[in-house]
Design a protein around this motif. Sequence first.
Motif, PDB file in Angstrom:
ATOM      1  N   LEU A 285       0.835  -1.207   0.000  1.00  0.00           N
ATOM      2  CA  LEU A 285       0.000   0.000   0.000  1.00  0.00           C
ATOM      3  C   LEU A 285       0.867   1.253   0.000  1.00  0.00           C
ATOM      4  O   LEU A 285       0.580   2.229  -0.711  1.00  0.00           O
ATOM      5  N   GLU A 286       1.933   1.233   0.795  1.00  0.00           N
ATOM      6  CA  GLU A 286       2.826   2.393   0.831  1.00  0.00           C
ATOM      7  C   GLU A 286       3.549   2.574  -0.495  1.00  0.00           C
ATOM      8  O   GLU A 286       3.829   3.702  -0.904  1.00  0.00           O
ATOM      9  N   ALA A 287       3.842   1.472  -1.189  1.00  0.00           N
ATOM     10  CA  ALA A 287       4.463   1.571  -2.513  1.00  0.00           C
ATOM     11  C   ALA A 287       3.514   2.219  -3.506  1.00  0.00           C
ATOM     12  O   ALA A 287       3.955   2.786  -4.522  1.00  0.00           O
ATOM     13  N   ASN A 288       2.205   2.167  -3.212  1.00  0.00           N
ATOM     14  CA  ASN A 288       1.201   2.813  -4.059  1.00  0.00           C
ATOM     15  C   ASN A 288       0.911   4.245  -3.615  1.00  0.00           C
ATOM     16  O   ASN A 288      -0.023   4.872  -4.130  1.00  0.00           O
ATOM     17  N   GLY A 289       1.664   4.752  -2.638  1.00  0.00           N
ATOM     18  CA  GLY A 289       1.510   6.135  -2.208  1.00  0.00           C
ATOM     19  C   GLY A 289       0.633   6.345  -0.994  1.00  0.00           C
ATOM     20  O   GLY A 289       0.417   7.493  -0.576  1.00  0.00           O
ATOM     21  N   ASP A 290       0.110   5.268  -0.410  1.00  0.00           N
ATOM     22  CA  ASP A 290      -0.727   5.407   0.781  1.00  0.00           C
ATOM     23  C   ASP A 290       0.138   5.496   2.043  1.00  0.00           C
ATOM     24  O   ASP A 290       1.280   5.048   2.060  1.00  0.00           O
ATOM     25  N   THR A 291      -0.426   6.066   3.087  1.00  0.00           N
ATOM     26  CA  THR A 291       0.223   6.097   4.406  1.00  0.00           C
ATOM     27  C   THR A 291      -0.486   5.093   5.297  1.00  0.00           C
ATOM     28  O   THR A 291      -1.716   5.134   5.429  1.00  0.00           O
ATOM     29  N   VAL A 292       0.280   4.187   5.887  1.00  0.00           N
ATOM     30  CA  VAL A 292      -0.320   3.153   6.736  1.00  0.00           C
ATOM     31  C   VAL A 292       0.398   3.119   8.076  1.00  0.00           C
ATOM     32  O   VAL A 292       1.617   2.937   8.140  1.00  0.00           O
TER      33      VAL A 292
END
Length: 355
Positions: free
Chosen positions: A28-35
């Motif tokens: 998800l972070e590789a897709n630009g999301d913050t987790v």
Amino acid sequence: MNIAIVSIRSLTGFGGMETVISTVIKELEANGDTVNLILRHSSKVDTAWADDLKCHIINDGGGMFKKGVYCYRLTRLLCCLQPDLVIAVQPNAIPYLRFYRYLRRSKIRIGSWLHFSLTSMQLRKLKYLDNYDFHLAISSGIANAFNERLKSETKNSYLVYNPTVSVEGTIKRPNIPNFIYLGRLMYDGQKRVNDFLYALAQTKGNWKATILGNGPDTDKLKQLACDLNIADRIEWLGWLKDPWGSVQEASALVLTSDYEGFPMVLIEALNRGLACISSDCPTGPSDIILPEQNGWLYPLRDIKALTEILQKIVDEPETSLPDQQIIKQSGQRFATKHIIPRIRNALITEMNKIV
């Protein structure tokens, strides 16, 4: 998206659930999301698996007021993080998360992401599920259970499966059939490793077995192997940080569970060209195993049926096992490139409902 994943129960750091959570967060972070991952502190578990994640550890202080202390500290942390969505990996997190939403006067969406079958849950915990806005279902059995239970257009479940990372190469097939078990060692209970030992004892001919893992019933299972006169044919490797690195040769992986959520060990085996033999338990194996193409399903607790599969492999090792490349390809359905978009689409759909 700004996402918070909350576990209100201490995770051991040794299970497939931790591997899945870590994989999903990184993708998800590789897709630009913050987790942000929020874990509950326990001196008995290892949180090193989350060291390379945005991880927050909450200490509830222990004692008679630990629930109140935990609720206060979780709420304060979420107020700082201000996520767009909150996802809980245990059903009984909902009272804490609804309190946070009430306190913030927020319409934030709260979802569940359970890693076990609903059939294994107590009725009290099942009732918590009615208060979630949406559910990420990791198997078709869990998705169906949600749909049957909720029976409401406003309660959404999304079948997303668990993602796995592809690996290179295949595990070599040995001259003498070698059956492996990888997981927690439980006599009866959920894992029913005793069924595996009873089936092996009834399998005639030349075979070996390798058991990787640890658990509360290790000594009891070793004693059972002695009682069945098969101890000299079984290698017990214990818990290993990289178990697959120790599997040089194998014919098939065996899973004897009474219930699962989505057993990642099956996909890990398929990704290495290893055929799988599993009980047709709720839930997960029937989503993963394609009979005769990448393995076999047998009726739950049916030791005779399991023995027949093992015997066929022993009798006809060269013709009974599926082609290894076909086995590997069957595992690609659950690769991150296919599953992460499904998870993101579900979360985006829910986030767009915030008005």
